[in-house]
Scaffold this active site. Structure first.
Site, mmCIF file in Angstrom:
data_model
loop_
_atom_site.group_PDB
_atom_site.id
_atom_site.type_symbol
_atom_site.label_atom_id
_atom_site.label_comp_id
_atom_site.label_asym_id
_atom_site.label_seq_id
_atom_site.Cartn_x
_atom_site.Cartn_y
_atom_site.Cartn_z
ATOM 1 N N ARG A 189 12.811 -8.718 13.667
ATOM 2 C CA ARG A 189 13.056 -8.314 15.055
ATOM 3 C C ARG A 189 12.693 -6.854 15.325
ATOM 4 O O ARG A 189 11.956 -6.543 16.270
ATOM 5 C CB ARG A 189 14.549 -8.515 15.414
ATOM 6 C CG ARG A 189 14.921 -9.920 15.755
ATOM 7 C CD ARG A 189 16.344 -10.181 15.293
ATOM 8 N NE ARG A 189 16.317 -10.211 13.838
ATOM 9 C CZ ARG A 189 16.144 -11.329 13.142
ATOM 10 N NH1 ARG A 189 16.078 -12.478 13.761
ATOM 11 N NH2 ARG A 189 16.056 -11.305 11.820
ATOM 12 N N THR A 190 13.205 -5.944 14.510
ATOM 13 C CA THR A 190 13.048 -4.510 14.805
ATOM 14 C C THR A 190 11.587 -4.097 14.678
ATOM 15 O O THR A 190 11.038 -3.417 15.543
ATOM 16 C CB THR A 190 13.935 -3.693 13.852
ATOM 17 O OG1 THR A 190 15.236 -4.271 13.835
ATOM 18 C CG2 THR A 190 14.014 -2.249 14.288
ATOM 19 N N LYS B 299 3.541 3.898 -5.828
ATOM 20 C CA LYS B 299 3.114 4.683 -7.012
ATOM 21 C C LYS B 299 4.039 5.878 -7.237
ATOM 22 O O LYS B 299 3.748 6.734 -8.075
ATOM 23 C CB LYS B 299 1.686 5.208 -6.810
ATOM 24 C CG LYS B 299 0.638 4.144 -6.590
ATOM 25 C CD LYS B 299 -0.707 4.832 -6.373
ATOM 26 C CE LYS B 299 -1.720 3.897 -5.758
ATOM 27 N NZ LYS B 299 -2.885 4.623 -5.230
ATOM 28 N N ARG C 175 12.396 2.511 8.907
ATOM 29 C CA ARG C 175 13.489 1.709 8.326
ATOM 30 C C ARG C 175 13.477 1.975 6.823
ATOM 31 O O ARG C 175 12.426 1.872 6.165
ATOM 32 C CB ARG C 175 13.321 0.227 8.593
ATOM 33 C CG ARG C 175 14.323 -0.587 7.771
ATOM 34 C CD ARG C 175 14.433 -2.002 8.190
ATOM 35 N NE ARG C 175 15.118 -2.123 9.461
ATOM 36 C CZ ARG C 175 15.625 -3.273 9.923
ATOM 37 N NH1 ARG C 175 15.513 -4.378 9.207
ATOM 38 N NH2 ARG C 175 16.235 -3.312 11.085
ATOM 39 N N HIS D 34 21.917 1.946 13.121
ATOM 40 C CA HIS D 34 20.762 1.204 13.630
ATOM 41 C C HIS D 34 20.817 1.393 15.152
ATOM 42 O O HIS D 34 21.237 0.509 15.901
ATOM 43 C CB HIS D 34 20.918 -0.268 13.234
ATOM 44 C CG HIS D 34 19.702 -1.119 13.438
ATOM 45 N ND1 HIS D 34 18.603 -0.717 14.176
ATOM 46 C CD2 HIS D 34 19.431 -2.390 13.014
ATOM 47 C CE1 HIS D 34 17.712 -1.692 14.187
ATOM 48 N NE2 HIS D 34 18.186 -2.710 13.489
HETATM 49 N N1 CP Z 1 18.659 -7.000 13.823
HETATM 50 C C1 CP Z 1 17.727 -6.573 12.956
HETATM 51 O O1 CP Z 1 17.663 -5.381 12.593
HETATM 52 O O2 CP Z 1 16.879 -7.543 12.514
HETATM 53 P P1 CP Z 1 15.658 -7.308 11.531
HETATM 54 O O3 CP Z 1 16.220 -6.909 10.199
HETATM 55 O O4 CP Z 1 14.907 -8.607 11.486
HETATM 56 O O5 CP Z 1 14.826 -6.191 12.092
#
Ligand code: CP
Length: 318
Positions: free
Chosen positions: A60-61, A88, A110, A138
């Site tokens: 999603r993100t 590496k 991320r 998040h």
């Molecule tokens: N909600 C969320 O962060 O989903 P993903 O890990 O798929 O990005």
């Protein structure tokens, strides 16, 4: 910091004021319609170069950031740890500084390490957006959850939201708590004591240990995934036992005094923290959450790039 700006980076909702969170939500509200157009594109970030550094799995993100960037006409590059020189042994900062040498403007990151987004933001010139850092925050998930709740209830002030499940390992829980509390909602967390940090009450949330109590109290449930990949010890006896005691099931919801809005950040463990007939049921807003994710990420990218909240009058509309 002026309430009409966000500053250089978006690392969490803890450090934002209520005015800054509302600015993001209101800007997202105006961006929603772009995704409903036949040609889903505005020139708001034309000429900007954005790198998506995803060092942890994401559907999603990652994809909604990419859609948001493309719908704003930015140039984008995706970098994963596998296939890059991170595999590496190159450090995160060296990777980002090499990307900066190619004249980028923004990094979306991320990473499994809590604090990594802030760490990077303090070391590079480009804007940094946290797309999930370990168990910390998040922020864009928190914002899309707020936007979805505001869509459904018309307001956040006084709303009762119960965040249920694996709070200990959840960055979504922390961003939700900061955002909801700043905008005047009441928040409870609910889960087995092994999955709710002892100090969580210090954030001004109520702690519940029975899912039935959370269901009886709340207007909305935000159901968290059991983050099995982050668990290093036996936090629960078994998945079946967890579902039996803490699962959000149709039978439990039927005993609630009112219909509850059901949220989940995804990915879901169907039949563990949430049953399929609830996830797919009439009170679920799980897919509207995903839709709102694109608008929220458009807003975050646009505002960090220095865009005016009144984007349609700043050459943002074609
Ligand atoms: N909600 C969320 O962060 O989903 P993903 O890990 O798929 O990005």
């Amino acid at each position: 910091m002026s309430p009409a700006t966000l500053g250089k980076d978006l690392v969490g909702l803890e450090t934002l004021s209520a005015a800054q969170i509302l600015l993001l939500l209101d800007t997202a509200e105006r961006f929603k319609e772009v995704s409903e157009r036949p040609i889903k594109k505005v020139p708001a970030l034309r000429g900007k170069t954005i790198v998506n550094l995803f060092f942890e799995a994401s559907t999603r993100t990652r994809i909604s950031f990419e859609f948001a960037e493309k719908r704003l006409s930015a140039d984008t590059v995706n970098v994963a740890s596998s296939g890059s020189s991170v595999s590496k042994g190159e450090t995160l900062v060296d990777t980002a500084r090499n990307l900066e040498a190619m004249r980028i403007d923004m990094v979306v990151i991320r990473h499994h390490a809590s604090g990594s987004a802030e760490f990077l933001g303090n070391r590079i010139r480009s804007n940094v957006i946290n797309a999930g850092d370990g168990k910390h925050e998040h922020p864009t998930q928190g914002l899309l959850d707020l936007l979805t709740l505001r869509d459904r209830f018309g307001k956040l002030e006084g709303l009762k939201v119960a965040i249920c499940g694996d709070v200990t390992h959840s960055r979504v829980a922390r961003s939700n708590i900061w955002g909801l509390k700043k905008l005047g909602a009441e928040v409870a967390v609910c889960g087995p004591p092994s999955l709710v940090p002892r100090e969580i009450g210090q954030l001004g949330v109520e702690v519940m240990t029975r899912i039935e109590d959370a269901i009886a109290w709340a207007d909305a449930l935000n159901v968290l995934r059991l983050q099995l990949e982050r668990m290093t010890a036996g936090f629960i006896p078994s998945l079946r036992e967890y579902n039996r005691v803490f699962g959000v099931t149709r039978e439990r919801l039927a005993r609630a005094p009112k219909d509850l809005v059901i949220m989940h950040p995804g990915p879901m463990n169907r039949g563990v923290e949430i049953d399929s007939d609830v996830a797919d049921g009439e009170h679920s807003v799980i897919l509207p959450q995903v839709t709102n994710g694109v608008a929220v990420r458009m807003a975050a990218l646009y505002l960090l790039a220095g865009g005016s909240p009144d984007w349609q009058h700043q050459g943002g509309s074609e």
